[in-house]
Design an enzyme around this catalytic site. Structure first.
Site, PDB file in Angstrom:
ATOM      1  CG  ASP A  23      -1.591   0.811   1.663  1.00 36.30           C
ATOM      2  OD1 ASP A  23      -2.444   1.667   0.310  1.00 36.30           O
ATOM      3  OD2 ASP A  23      -2.291   2.055   2.679  1.00 36.30           O
ATOM      4  CB  SER A  24       0.548   4.781  -0.840  1.00 32.41           C
ATOM      5  OG  SER A  24      -0.950   4.699   0.514  1.00 32.41           O
ATOM      6  CE1 TYR A  83       3.041   5.680  -3.340  1.00 28.13           C
ATOM      7  CE2 TYR A  83       1.679   3.523  -3.760  1.00 28.13           C
ATOM      8  CZ  TYR A  83       2.745   4.318  -3.902  1.00 28.13           C
ATOM      9  OH  TYR A  83       3.373   3.269  -3.547  1.00 28.13           O
ATOM     10  N   GLY A  84      -2.936   9.065  -3.470  1.00 27.11           N
ATOM     11  CA  GLY A  84      -4.187   9.750  -3.890  1.00 27.11           C
ATOM     12  C   GLY A  84      -4.122  11.336  -4.704  1.00 27.11           C
ATOM     13  CB  CYS A 129      -3.330   0.488  -2.249  1.00 28.81           C
ATOM     14  SG  CYS A 129      -3.003   2.776  -2.327  1.00 28.81           S
ATOM     15  CG  ASN A 130      -9.888   1.132  -3.826  1.00 28.04           C
ATOM     16  OD1 ASN A 130     -10.629   0.644  -4.138  1.00 28.04           O
ATOM     17  ND2 ASN A 130      -9.494   1.023  -1.965  1.00 28.04           N
ATOM     18  CB  THR A 131      -3.994   5.101  -4.990  1.00 27.94           C
ATOM     19  OG1 THR A 131      -5.657   5.598  -4.334  1.00 27.94           O
ATOM     20  CG2 THR A 131      -4.059   6.187  -5.830  1.00 27.94           C
ATOM     21  CD  GLU A 180      -1.427   7.065   7.370  1.00 29.63           C
ATOM     22  OE1 GLU A 180       0.219   7.732   6.402  1.00 29.63           O
ATOM     23  OE2 GLU A 180      -2.610   6.989   6.110  1.00 29.63           O
ATOM     24  CB  CYS A 185      -9.780   5.494   0.295  1.00 26.91           C
ATOM     25  SG  CYS A 185      -7.868   5.355   1.140  1.00 26.91           S
ATOM     26  CB  THR A 186      -6.903  -0.242   2.248  1.00 25.78           C
ATOM     27  OG1 THR A 186      -6.065   0.563   1.341  1.00 25.78           O
ATOM     28  CG2 THR A 186      -6.714  -0.825   0.630  1.00 25.78           C
ATOM     29  CG  HIS A 187      -6.654   5.382   5.041  1.00 24.83           C
ATOM     30  ND1 HIS A 187      -5.287   4.733   3.400  1.00 24.83           N
ATOM     31  CD2 HIS A 187      -4.955   5.584   5.730  1.00 24.83           C
ATOM     32  CE1 HIS A 187      -4.391   4.986   3.943  1.00 24.83           C
ATOM     33  NE2 HIS A 187      -3.984   6.061   4.876  1.00 24.83           N
TER      34      HIS A 187
END
Ligand code: DGL
Length: 270
Positions: free
Chosen positions: A9-10, A41-42, A73-75, A154, A186-188
């Site tokens: 992931d980012s 990364y977004g 990570c979706n991005t 975050e 988004c994985t967050h």
């Protein structure tokens, strides 16, 4: 097969996916890589993210001998999945977080209008929009970039007044007024799933990719004969830039604190 599963992931948001994978496949070991030197990364270009993703995958395969790659990570999935899939076709499975989610949503007959919230790059890539319109043309969708959310989470701002206000502003957008499903792309975002659910008072079905992706990975490993039978070695969690605050934040994403190890894949010239 005793090789580990590589997950990246980012940053540390992808630990939500890693945590779901450990629940579904407890006998497997994982190597996690969070590109904390380049997070977020977004708002980066697809070309740059793709460059990062190729190097990280190389690290997970060549240096860590992973048997499968999960782009948590979706991005990065939006920017680099096709490139990685084509590069490793026939050698190792590469799983992204978008396709299993598309399958999940289109199979749900109760959803007629789905909202998608994600980073700017994911929304601008048009990947979700293109896949939904191709796979289920009658499904209405509304895609919205919500760039403050990943940063906010975050920093530990969730389940509080600040996150409430930010969510109210985003989710109150007229674009999302009559949705009956919402993809947390988004994985967050699994961290704010409860708050989002509360905002919609249970009227909207919330889709979060962590569990969906973990189940998809289990099916693929089984099919490819790659499942680990006996309990395996320990997990490792690498970051490209170490700070204590990243390590502390692992607890919220992985549900337990993990020890981060620094990997110097970008160190040349430092
Ligand atoms: N976790 C990343 C995703 O799923 C977003 C965070 C970032 O912007 O780096 O898209």
């Amino acid at each position: 097969m005793s090789q580990p599963i590589g997950i990246f992931d980012s940053g540390i948001g992808g630990l939500t996916v890693a945590s779901a994978i450990k629940k579904v496949l407890p006998q497997e070991s994982i190597i996690y890589f969070g590109d904390t030197a380049h997070v977020p990364y977004g708002d980066k270009s697809r070309e740059l993210i793709s460059h990062y993703a190729v190097r990280i995958t190389d690290f997970l395969l060549k240096e860590k001998n992973c048997k499968a790659i999960v782009i948590a990570c979706n991005t990065a999935s939006a920017a680099a999945y096709e490139k990685l899939r084509d590069q490793y076709k026939g050698s190792i499975p590469v799983i992204n977080v978008i396709d299993p989610m598309i399958e999940e949503v289109i199979a749900d007959e109760s959803v007629k209008h789905v909202g998608i919230i994600a980073t700017k790059t994911t929304i601008a890539s048009g990947v979700y929009q293109e896949k939904f319109s191709r796979r289920k043309p009658q499904l209405k969708f509304s895609a919205m970039a919500t760039p403050l959310l990943a940063q906010m989470i975050e920093e530990g701002f969730y389940n509080n007044n600040i996150s409430d206000a930010v969510l109210k502003e985003y989710l109150g957008d007229p674009m999302l007024r009559d949705i009956d499903g919402l993809v947390l792309a988004c994985t967050h975002y699994p961290l704010i799933k409860k708050e989002i659910d509360a905002y919609f008072e249970g009227r909207v079905k919330i889709f979060d990719s962590a569990e969906v992706v973990a189940n998809k990975l289990r099916i693929i490993l089984e099919k490819e004969g790659l499942l680990q039978i006996e309990s395996s070695k320990e997990d490792h969690f690498y970051v490209s830039d170490y700070t204590k605050s990243f390590e502390i934040a692992t607890r919220i994403f992985f549900q337990q604190q993990v020890k981060l190890e620094r990997s110097g894949i970008w160190d040349e010239g430092l």
